[in-house]
Design a protein around this motif. Sequence first.
Motif, mmCIF file in Angstrom:
data_model
loop_
_atom_site.group_PDB
_atom_site.id
_atom_site.type_symbol
_atom_site.label_atom_id
_atom_site.label_comp_id
_atom_site.label_asym_id
_atom_site.label_seq_id
_atom_site.Cartn_x
_atom_site.Cartn_y
_atom_site.Cartn_z
ATOM 1 N N UNK A 265 29.958 46.643 33.802
ATOM 2 C CA UNK A 265 30.056 47.494 34.983
ATOM 3 C C UNK A 265 29.037 48.626 34.894
ATOM 4 N N UNK A 266 28.175 48.749 35.887
ATOM 5 C CA UNK A 266 27.142 49.788 35.914
ATOM 6 C C UNK A 266 27.224 50.564 37.226
ATOM 7 N N UNK A 267 26.718 51.789 37.185
ATOM 8 C CA UNK A 267 26.674 52.616 38.393
ATOM 9 C C UNK A 267 25.475 52.301 39.267
ATOM 10 N N UNK A 268 24.380 51.843 38.649
ATOM 11 C CA UNK A 268 23.154 51.568 39.386
ATOM 12 C C UNK A 268 22.327 50.554 38.609
ATOM 13 N N UNK A 269 21.628 49.707 39.325
ATOM 14 C CA UNK A 269 20.717 48.719 38.731
ATOM 15 C C UNK A 269 19.300 49.095 39.123
ATOM 16 N N UNK A 270 18.405 49.135 38.129
ATOM 17 C CA UNK A 270 16.987 49.409 38.377
ATOM 18 C C UNK A 270 16.188 48.167 38.024
ATOM 19 N N UNK A 271 15.488 47.596 39.011
ATOM 20 C CA UNK A 271 14.639 46.434 38.764
ATOM 21 C C UNK A 271 13.184 46.875 38.804
ATOM 22 N N UNK A 272 12.363 46.206 38.016
ATOM 23 C CA UNK A 272 10.960 46.578 37.855
ATOM 24 C C UNK A 272 10.080 45.483 38.435
ATOM 25 N N UNK A 273 9.146 45.867 39.287
ATOM 26 C CA UNK A 273 8.217 44.916 39.893
ATOM 27 C C UNK A 273 6.783 45.369 39.671
ATOM 28 N N UNK A 274 5.924 44.448 39.097
ATOM 29 C CA UNK A 274 6.239 43.038 38.846
ATOM 30 C C UNK A 274 7.260 42.843 37.713
ATOM 31 N N UNK A 275 8.109 41.702 37.815
ATOM 32 C CA UNK A 275 7.995 40.684 38.838
ATOM 33 C C UNK A 275 8.897 40.834 40.054
#
Length: 434
Positions: A127-137
């Motif tokens: 369980x997380x409060x926020x998800x950070x995705x990195x692009x690329x990709x």
Amino acid sequence: MTTQEYQRETTTMGPSCPVTKAPDILASVLVVGLNYAPEPTGNAPYTTKLAEGLTGLGHQVEVFTGYPHYPQWQIAEGYSGLSTRQIINGVPVHRLRHTVPAVPRTLNRLLMELTFGLHAALRPWAKHDVVLVVSPGLFASAFAVAKARLKRIPVAIWIQDLYSRGLEETGGSGAITKAMKWVESRILKSCTGITVIHGRFRDYVVEELEVSGKNVDVIRNWTHIQHTPDFDRDAVRARFGWSPEETIALHAGNMGVKQGLENVVEAARLADAFDSRVRFVLLGDGNRREALHVAGDGIRSLSFIKPLSDREYSEALRAADVLIVNERPELREMSVPSKLTSYFATGLPVVAATNSESATADEVRASGAGILVDPQRPSALLRGVERLRNNASEAERLGQAGPAYASTVLSEAAAIDAYSHWLADLSGARRQLN
């Protein structure tokens, strides 16, 4: 440092990033990005430092990442199986298997992103409060964005490169570019928040991808190389075989298509022809390295250095006389080279062979730390280096501007602090969603 040495050393170390005052709200953050330490270049150093910095400020951080493979485009020695777990500088890091193209092309790089993204989405998430995705990709991010939305977790995306703009600038077909623009726009519009590394990126995201400006923030990249004080310039130059009479013009980082380093090879060929005292040095790796080696065979004024540890990399940069950025002439807003952040901190002048209207050119002008030359003329690159060699006062003035710009605009502590508050603010949206 080998991969195994890095793993042993970092398993027991604490967060190394400078920390500032933590926000009032601490968030549990899941970072999903294909690249991470010990990869030495590209996005990996930034994602790594951000995760460590957030941990140092008190956030709970977990990372899903790929197996180390860049810029060599092969999985590093010592990594096997479908997944593995490490603790690196106090951060739990889950490595997930994915394909790695031996010769990167558009389709097999897409397959790599898809296999990593699917693997990340299928893994159980705490369980997380926020998800950070990195692009690329970008395409790997799409899976994480979709899962976060299904789980009703705020999801943020950190844009380092713009895919659709890259296709436009590298001659992609109109239909493919249009499709990419649509896909990129849909993914970004699905995110709770977006951060980009330059104002030019924000303009494109808002104006061309039609994303609401209120959801797009600018947080600059920073220099991730720490320069040690015990530095013997003469000894380092001797170690690399650089004579005191030579002017060393060094390009560091990835040797890929968008760098257009054939221009540097031809500048070195001209240096041979005119008995110039300039030596061009290409430091790093990438899918064009072998071809550049072949093209540069027999050129006396050209040298290659394989990737180095952070300390050796710092020493190589500072032992040079001029630092080079080279980009294909059609590139304008696709990306801002991360190497510039490290270049500016050295106190050496920069020669940038780039389109005068590019984001890179804007950055060099803003810093006051370098000069611009025509990226389509190897002779212009050679003349630019010789100009600084023959004008010590100009070279010194440009070099002194770099550290000042790095400390005021490209501060690591300021960037980590900004991300800390940004993610904490976004995590508040979780309470509204639930």
